[in-house]
Motif scaffolding. Structure first.
Motif: not given
Length: 259
Positions: A146-150, A152, A158, A162, A165
């Protein structure tokens, strides 16, 4: 015995039994071929011809041979072929953790396909970013990452997202201010500002670009090689599974390993 008196439905049952026997024989043969491939793969003896034979009448779990052939291509550093095989495997609707395994391997293959040592033009930088964004999207699909890690669904997906990113950040800001991350860089930039004329500025800029390229290369290697070296990752994806998969087609492995 008068065969003329045998009901037609008996012939139908016999035909059905024969069809089931043939199907069972084909399935059993596929299991044997795939098992032989898995054993050879574990020994470092890649025999893609065996798995390619399973592409014909490829049921059930039709994605399986494409995944295994992708692993062989990856191990041979033929990343473009690996991308093709993994993409085909994804198109055949893998389910559950198998889908995640394929997505991780596909994203890794895309990352490794980038020649980070030769990103010398804006076009090459742009192309690399496009590939990384695509790899990122592959991991975000179905919330494996997920985008913010929440929320996933998979820790390795994940982590790889990152890592991508960080690589994107370096590509997008190759000449950014690194003073917070690299004290030596800060001192060198300070000296450049205090002792420069027109010629020195040109030389210093060249040196700075070289340092940035070296740092980008280090970050790339750290981000990708960490996936291989991290023990937790290898424990999950680098060792053979403990038996046949749900459909009995082959042994369950993970990233870099066949099923």
């Amino acid at each position: 015995m008068d065969f003329k008196k045998i009901p037609v439905k008996i012939y139908g049952l016999l035909a059905l039994f024969l069809a089931l026997a043939i199907a069972s024989g084909i399935l059993f043969g596929r299991i044997l071929v795939n098992h032989s491939f898995v054993v050879s793969y574990a020994k470092g003896n890649y025999q893609p011809a065996k798995e390619e034979g399973l592409l014909t009448l490829n049921v059930p779990e039709s994605y399986l041979p494409y995944y295994n052939l992708g692993n062989v291509a990856f191990e041979k550093e033929d990343y473009n072929s690996a991308i093709g095989y993994y993409t085909r495997a994804l198109s055949l609707y893998p389910v559950g953790q198998k889908e995640c395994d394929i997505r991780i391997n596909l994203a890794l293959s895309m990352c490794y396909s980038i020649d980070f040592d030769n990103l010398t033009t804006q076009d090459s930088l742009d192309s690399a970013q496009v590939i990384l964004y695509k790899a990122r999207d592959i991991l975000l699909t179905n919330k494996w990452a997920t985008e913010n890690g929440a929320g996933h669904r998979d820790d390795d997906a994940q982590q790889l997202k990152e890592d991508i990113d960080r690589m994107l950040e370096q590509l997008q800001n190759p000449n950014g201010d690194d003073s917070q991350n690299d004290p030596n860089q800060d001192e060198e930039d300070k000296d450049d500002g205090e002792n420069s004329d027109d010629s020195d500025k040109s030389n210093n800029q060249t040196e700075k670009e070289k340092r940035q390229k070296d740092k980008l290369d280090r970050n790339k290697k750290d981000a990708l090689e960490e996936r291989r070296q991290d023990q937790d990752f290898l424990d999950k994806y680098g060792s053979q599974g403990d038996g046949e998969d749900a459909a009995g087609i082959g042994e369950k492995g993970g990233s870099y390993k066949p099923w």
